[in-house]
Scaffold this motif. Structure first.
Motif, PDB file in Angstrom:
ATOM      1  N   GLN A  32      -5.894  -3.536   5.199  1.00 43.90           N
ATOM      2  CA  GLN A  32      -6.322  -3.279   3.550  1.00 43.90           C
ATOM      3  C   GLN A  32      -7.629  -2.131   3.670  1.00 43.90           C
ATOM      4  O   GLN A  32      -7.639  -1.119   2.912  1.00 43.90           O
ATOM      5  CB  GLN A  32      -6.803  -4.567   2.861  1.00 43.90           C
ATOM      6  CG  GLN A  32      -7.017  -4.135   1.400  1.00 43.90           C
ATOM      7  CD  GLN A  32      -7.488  -5.297   0.588  1.00 43.90           C
ATOM      8  OE1 GLN A  32      -8.021  -6.275   1.184  1.00 43.90           O
ATOM      9  NE2 GLN A  32      -6.919  -5.459  -0.747  1.00 43.90           N
TER      10      GLN A  32
ATOM     11  N   SER B 113       0.902  -1.074   0.179  1.00 47.68           N
ATOM     12  CA  SER B 113       0.105   0.065   0.120  1.00 47.68           C
ATOM     13  C   SER B 113       1.026   1.188   0.040  1.00 47.68           C
ATOM     14  O   SER B 113       1.660   1.426   0.693  1.00 47.68           O
ATOM     15  CB  SER B 113      -0.975  -0.081   1.077  1.00 47.68           C
ATOM     16  OG  SER B 113      -1.673   1.180   1.409  1.00 47.68           O
TER      17      SER B 113
ATOM     18  N   LYS C 168      -3.011  -3.871  -2.126  1.00 50.87           N
ATOM     19  CA  LYS C 168      -3.109  -5.247  -2.813  1.00 50.87           C
ATOM     20  C   LYS C 168      -2.386  -6.179  -1.717  1.00 50.87           C
ATOM     21  O   LYS C 168      -1.412  -5.990  -0.950  1.00 50.87           O
ATOM     22  CB  LYS C 168      -2.500  -5.472  -4.044  1.00 50.87           C
ATOM     23  CG  LYS C 168      -2.751  -7.003  -4.535  1.00 50.87           C
ATOM     24  CD  LYS C 168      -2.519  -7.097  -6.099  1.00 50.87           C
ATOM     25  CE  LYS C 168      -2.796  -8.389  -6.577  1.00 50.87           C
ATOM     26  NZ  LYS C 168      -2.401  -8.656  -7.728  1.00 50.87           N
ATOM     27  N   THR C 169      -3.247  -7.366  -1.406  1.00 53.55           N
ATOM     28  CA  THR C 169      -2.823  -8.420  -0.436  1.00 53.55           C
ATOM     29  C   THR C 169      -1.866  -9.538  -1.127  1.00 53.55           C
ATOM     30  O   THR C 169      -2.590  -9.753  -2.340  1.00 53.55           O
ATOM     31  CB  THR C 169      -3.951  -8.771   0.487  1.00 53.55           C
ATOM     32  OG1 THR C 169      -4.929  -9.576  -0.280  1.00 53.55           O
ATOM     33  CG2 THR C 169      -4.754  -7.905   1.211  1.00 53.55           C
ATOM     34  N   TYR C 170      -1.381 -10.051  -0.188  1.00 49.18           N
ATOM     35  CA  TYR C 170      -0.449 -11.219  -0.825  1.00 49.18           C
ATOM     36  C   TYR C 170      -0.331 -12.176   0.381  1.00 49.18           C
ATOM     37  O   TYR C 170      -0.259 -12.294   1.237  1.00 49.18           O
ATOM     38  CB  TYR C 170       0.807 -10.738  -1.225  1.00 49.18           C
ATOM     39  CG  TYR C 170       1.048  -9.967  -2.396  1.00 49.18           C
ATOM     40  CD1 TYR C 170       1.058 -10.206  -3.971  1.00 49.18           C
ATOM     41  CD2 TYR C 170       0.916  -8.525  -2.197  1.00 49.18           C
ATOM     42  CE1 TYR C 170       1.040  -9.268  -4.815  1.00 49.18           C
ATOM     43  CE2 TYR C 170       0.857  -7.651  -3.345  1.00 49.18           C
ATOM     44  CZ  TYR C 170       0.703  -8.012  -4.518  1.00 49.18           C
ATOM     45  OH  TYR C 170       0.897  -6.989  -5.442  1.00 49.18           O
TER      46      TYR C 170
END
Length: 148
Positions: free
Chosen positions: A128, A104, A134-136
């Motif tokens: 988030q 982010s 974006k998440t991973y």
């Protein structure tokens, strides 16, 4: 009779050998330890990382992205521990393979990838919602960095 005196010496030697081979992380000394990848001082408790080889050798990083970039050149099978800083609890290290990650632009990291980690999917969803991005997972994060 001579063996009577050797038993305690041998026992002490085995004990010392066993203790010296413990594979566990060392605490990061913030402001003093240097990143094993980029050589910057490690000062940020929310983005640091480290791994420990199966032989007990320590590698510390100022940012999770330095860890991921360094691991791209190594075999993870030779590692005992891979840890990342828990963004939600600065200074706490969590398992990199089970952590969740957020990239982010609202959260700056030392090397500019804006990458942070938390311990589970519930925490990553909260992060988030607060910062967007974006998440991973560990696997998708490594894939993301290998494509860049």
């Amino acid at each position: 009779m001579k063996f009577k005196f050797l038993k305690p010496i041998i026992g002490a030697f085995i004990l010392l050998f066993t203790i010296s081979c413990k594979v566990e992380p060392e605490s990061i000394v913030y402001g003093e330890d240097q990143c094993s990848f980029c050589r910057m001082n490690i000062v940020d408790k929310t983005h640091a990382a480290q791994f420990v080889t199966k032989k007990g050798k320590q590698f510390k990083f100022d940012a999770i992205e330095c860890l991921v970039n360094d691991l791209s050149e190594k075999n993870e099978a030779n590692l005992s521990l891979i840890l990342v800083a828990n963004y939600g609890n600065p200074g706490e290290m969590i398992d990199a393979k089970t952590a969740m990650y957020l990239i982010s632009s609202a959260i700056k990291s030392p090397m500019g990838a804006n990458l942070s980690a938390v311990e589970n999917s519930e925490k990553i969803n909260e992060l988030q919602q607060q910062y967007s991005g974006k998440t991973y997972t560990w696997v998708s994060l490594k894939k993301h960095f290998s494509n860049n």
